[in-house]
Design a protein around this motif. Structure first.
Motif, PDB file in Angstrom:
ATOM      1  N   GLY A  54       0.787  -1.227   0.000  1.00 40.89           N
ATOM      2  CA  GLY A  54       0.000   0.000   0.000  1.00 40.89           C
ATOM      3  C   GLY A  54       0.816   1.272   0.000  1.00 40.89           C
ATOM      4  N   THR A  55       2.123   1.154  -0.052  1.00 38.90           N
ATOM      5  CA  THR A  55       2.975   2.346  -0.135  1.00 38.90           C
ATOM      6  C   THR A  55       2.847   2.981  -1.513  1.00 38.90           C
ATOM      7  OG1 THR A  55       4.551   1.314   1.364  1.00 38.90           O
ATOM      8  CG2 THR A  55       5.335   3.184   0.084  1.00 38.90           C
ATOM      9  N   THR A  56       2.823   4.294  -1.545  1.00 38.15           N
ATOM     10  CA  THR A  56       2.750   4.998  -2.823  1.00 38.15           C
ATOM     11  C   THR A  56       3.978   5.877  -3.018  1.00 38.15           C
ATOM     12  OG1 THR A  56       1.495   6.810  -1.849  1.00 38.15           O
ATOM     13  CG2 THR A  56       0.229   5.034  -2.877  1.00 38.15           C
ATOM     14  N   ALA A  57       4.256   6.157  -4.259  1.00 36.83           N
ATOM     15  CA  ALA A  57       5.345   7.072  -4.612  1.00 36.83           C
ATOM     16  C   ALA A  57       4.895   7.861  -5.832  1.00 36.83           C
ATOM     17  CB  ALA A  57       6.627   6.306  -4.917  1.00 36.83           C
ATOM     18  N   TYR A  58       5.294   9.118  -5.866  1.00 42.34           N
ATOM     19  CA  TYR A  58       4.918   9.988  -6.977  1.00 42.34           C
ATOM     20  C   TYR A  58       6.125  10.763  -7.458  1.00 42.34           C
ATOM     21  CZ  TYR A  58       0.044   9.187  -5.653  1.00 42.34           C
ATOM     22  OH  TYR A  58      -1.173   8.610  -5.374  1.00 42.34           O
ATOM     23  N   ALA A  59       6.173  10.996  -8.753  1.00 40.94           N
ATOM     24  CA  ALA A  59       7.148  11.933  -9.283  1.00 40.94           C
ATOM     25  C   ALA A  59       6.785  13.323  -8.772  1.00 40.94           C
ATOM     26  CB  ALA A  59       7.113  11.911 -10.813  1.00 40.94           C
ATOM     27  N   GLU A  60       7.772  14.176  -8.642  1.00 41.21           N
ATOM     28  CA  GLU A  60       7.546  15.503  -8.081  1.00 41.21           C
ATOM     29  C   GLU A  60       6.448  16.244  -8.827  1.00 41.21           C
ATOM     30  OE1 GLU A  60       9.218  16.108  -5.286  1.00 41.21           O
ATOM     31  OE2 GLU A  60       7.966  17.905  -5.046  1.00 41.21           O
ATOM     32  N   ASP A  61       6.464  16.163 -10.126  1.00 45.39           N
ATOM     33  CA  ASP A  61       5.496  16.894 -10.937  1.00 45.39           C
ATOM     34  C   ASP A  61       4.091  16.319 -10.838  1.00 45.39           C
ATOM     35  OD1 ASP A  61       4.613  17.338 -14.335  1.00 45.39           O
ATOM     36  OD2 ASP A  61       4.856  18.945 -12.891  1.00 45.39           O
ATOM     37  N   ALA A  62       3.983  15.089 -10.372  1.00 48.87           N
ATOM     38  CA  ALA A  62       2.677  14.440 -10.278  1.00 48.87           C
ATOM     39  C   ALA A  62       1.999  14.672  -8.926  1.00 48.87           C
ATOM     40  CB  ALA A  62       2.840  12.941 -10.513  1.00 48.87           C
ATOM     41  N   LYS A  63       2.780  15.055  -7.947  1.00 47.50           N
ATOM     42  CA  LYS A  63       2.228  15.243  -6.599  1.00 47.50           C
ATOM     43  C   LYS A  63       1.157  16.327  -6.603  1.00 47.50           C
ATOM     44  CE  LYS A  63       6.416  13.800  -4.168  1.00 47.50           C
ATOM     45  NZ  LYS A  63       7.556  14.222  -3.345  1.00 47.50           N
ATOM     46  N   GLY A  64       0.039  16.009  -5.970  1.00 54.23           N
ATOM     47  CA  GLY A  64      -1.054  16.970  -5.900  1.00 54.23           C
ATOM     48  C   GLY A  64      -1.967  16.963  -7.106  1.00 54.23           C
ATOM     49  N   ARG A  65      -1.537  16.306  -8.194  1.00 51.46           N
ATOM     50  CA  ARG A  65      -2.380  16.261  -9.397  1.00 51.46           C
ATOM     51  C   ARG A  65      -2.794  14.837  -9.752  1.00 51.46           C
ATOM     52  NH1 ARG A  65      -0.495  17.800 -14.321  1.00 51.46           N
ATOM     53  NH2 ARG A  65       1.627  17.053 -13.887  1.00 51.46           N
ATOM     54  N   PHE A  66      -1.904  13.875  -9.540  1.00 47.68           N
ATOM     55  CA  PHE A  66      -2.179  12.487  -9.894  1.00 47.68           C
ATOM     56  C   PHE A  66      -2.390  11.659  -8.626  1.00 47.68           C
ATOM     57  CE2 PHE A  66       0.462  12.518 -14.103  1.00 47.68           C
ATOM     58  CZ  PHE A  66      -0.276  13.592 -14.542  1.00 47.68           C
ATOM     59  N   SER A  67      -3.182  10.614  -8.772  1.00 49.11           N
ATOM     60  CA  SER A  67      -3.422   9.732  -7.639  1.00 49.11           C
ATOM     61  C   SER A  67      -3.478   8.289  -8.124  1.00 49.11           C
ATOM     62  CB  SER A  67      -4.747  10.095  -6.959  1.00 49.11           C
ATOM     63  OG  SER A  67      -5.016   9.211  -5.893  1.00 49.11           O
ATOM     64  N   ILE A  68      -2.694   7.421  -7.495  1.00 44.71           N
ATOM     65  CA  ILE A  68      -2.686   6.013  -7.856  1.00 44.71           C
ATOM     66  C   ILE A  68      -3.440   5.229  -6.794  1.00 44.71           C
ATOM     67  CG2 ILE A  68      -0.481   5.518  -6.697  1.00 44.71           C
ATOM     68  CD1 ILE A  68       0.133   3.580  -9.030  1.00 44.71           C
ATOM     69  N   SER A  69      -4.186   4.238  -7.249  1.00 42.09           N
ATOM     70  CA  SER A  69      -4.934   3.392  -6.325  1.00 42.09           C
ATOM     71  C   SER A  69      -5.061   1.997  -6.926  1.00 42.09           C
ATOM     72  CB  SER A  69      -6.318   3.988  -6.047  1.00 42.09           C
ATOM     73  OG  SER A  69      -7.067   4.074  -7.241  1.00 42.09           O
ATOM     74  N   GLY A  70      -5.511   1.066  -6.094  1.00 45.12           N
ATOM     75  CA  GLY A  70      -5.661  -0.292  -6.578  1.00 45.12           C
ATOM     76  C   GLY A  70      -6.916  -0.940  -6.025  1.00 45.12           C
ATOM     77  N   ASP A  71      -7.487  -1.839  -6.789  1.00 45.06           N
ATOM     78  CA  ASP A  71      -8.647  -2.620  -6.373  1.00 45.06           C
ATOM     79  C   ASP A  71      -8.266  -4.084  -6.526  1.00 45.06           C
ATOM     80  OD1 ASP A  71     -11.026  -4.010  -6.100  1.00 45.06           O
ATOM     81  OD2 ASP A  71     -12.211  -2.485  -7.127  1.00 45.06           O
ATOM     82  N   ALA A  72      -7.937  -4.732  -5.398  1.00 45.17           N
ATOM     83  CA  ALA A  72      -7.473  -6.125  -5.455  1.00 45.17           C
ATOM     84  C   ALA A  72      -8.553  -7.055  -5.981  1.00 45.17           C
ATOM     85  CB  ALA A  72      -7.005  -6.573  -4.075  1.00 45.17           C
ATOM     86  N   ALA A  73      -9.804  -6.773  -5.676  1.00 39.71           N
ATOM     87  CA  ALA A  73     -10.903  -7.633  -6.130  1.00 39.71           C
ATOM     88  C   ALA A  73     -10.997  -7.651  -7.655  1.00 39.71           C
ATOM     89  CB  ALA A  73     -12.215  -7.166  -5.531  1.00 39.71           C
ATOM     90  N   LYS A  74     -10.571  -6.561  -8.280  1.00 40.27           N
ATOM     91  CA  LYS A  74     -10.605  -6.474  -9.738  1.00 40.27           C
ATOM     92  C   LYS A  74      -9.217  -6.620 -10.360  1.00 40.27           C
ATOM     93  CE  LYS A  74     -14.673  -3.473  -9.829  1.00 40.27           C
ATOM     94  NZ  LYS A  74     -15.243  -2.181 -10.281  1.00 40.27           N
ATOM     95  N   SER A  75      -8.205  -6.822  -9.513  1.00 43.86           N
ATOM     96  CA  SER A  75      -6.820  -6.918  -9.993  1.00 43.86           C
ATOM     97  C   SER A  75      -6.475  -5.743 -10.897  1.00 43.86           C
ATOM     98  CB  SER A  75      -6.600  -8.230 -10.750  1.00 43.86           C
ATOM     99  OG  SER A  75      -6.716  -9.339  -9.883  1.00 43.86           O
ATOM    100  N   THR A  76      -6.902  -4.579 -10.478  1.00 33.94           N
ATOM    101  CA  THR A  76      -6.775  -3.388 -11.317  1.00 33.94           C
ATOM    102  C   THR A  76      -6.160  -2.233 -10.535  1.00 33.94           C
ATOM    103  OG1 THR A  76      -8.694  -4.041 -12.622  1.00 33.94           O
ATOM    104  CG2 THR A  76      -8.009  -1.747 -12.777  1.00 33.94           C
ATOM    105  N   ALA A  77      -5.227  -1.566 -11.177  1.00 32.07           N
ATOM    106  CA  ALA A  77      -4.653  -0.339 -10.639  1.00 32.07           C
ATOM    107  C   ALA A  77      -5.152   0.825 -11.478  1.00 32.07           C
ATOM    108  CB  ALA A  77      -3.138  -0.402 -10.663  1.00 32.07           C
ATOM    109  N   TYR A  78      -5.292   1.969 -10.825  1.00 32.16           N
ATOM    110  CA  TYR A  78      -5.821   3.145 -11.500  1.00 32.16           C
ATOM    111  C   TYR A  78      -4.856   4.318 -11.335  1.00 32.16           C
ATOM    112  CZ  TYR A  78     -10.069   0.363 -10.981  1.00 32.16           C
ATOM    113  OH  TYR A  78     -10.983  -0.655 -11.007  1.00 32.16           O
TER     114      TYR A  78
END
Length: 123
Positions: A54-78
């Motif tokens: 569940g740890t996340t990491a973002y490029a500097e330019d992506a912070k505050g604008r992009f968001s990564i998440s995952g749904d294990a039930a769907k085996s899908t990352a967004y």
């Protein structure tokens, strides 16, 4: 392990897009999944990453604008991308099956890559 992206497209500056990455071949909860992007003539760069813990990491330019998440039930990352800029234009790739000990956003740290999806942001 396989990864298949979807959700790219064209949007105007300031708009939003959401990318999806369906992972198969291994339990999703035990995988890291990260997003990278590349423009012609430049190296692939990490945008956002999500570890199996569940740890996340973002490029500097992506912070505050992009968001990564995952749904294990769907085996899908967004990857939710907001406030898009023309410089976000690139082909976006989903990567998974990270080499142990390698950083989340290391472009040489993943064994499985999707085919990529184009994101174009116009001014």
């Amino acid at each position: 392990v396989q990864a298949v992206e979807s959700g790219g497209g064209s949007v105007q500056s300031g708009g939003s897009l959401a990318l999806s990455c369906v992972v198969s071949g291994f339990p999703f909860r035990r995988l890291s999944v990260s997003w990278f992007r590349q423009v012609p003539g430049k190296e692939r760069e990490g945008v956002a990453g999500l570890s199996g813990e569940g740890t996340t990491a973002y490029a500097e330019d992506a912070k505050g604008r992009f968001s990564i998440s995952g749904d294990a039930a769907k085996s899908t990352a967004y990857l939710q991308m907001n406030m898009l800029k023309p410089e976000d234009t690139a082909k976006y790739y989903c990567a998974t099956d990270r080499v142990p000990g390698c950083p989340l956003l290391g472009p040489r740290c993943y064994r499985s890559w999707g085919q990529g999806t184009q994101v174009t942001v116009s001014s």
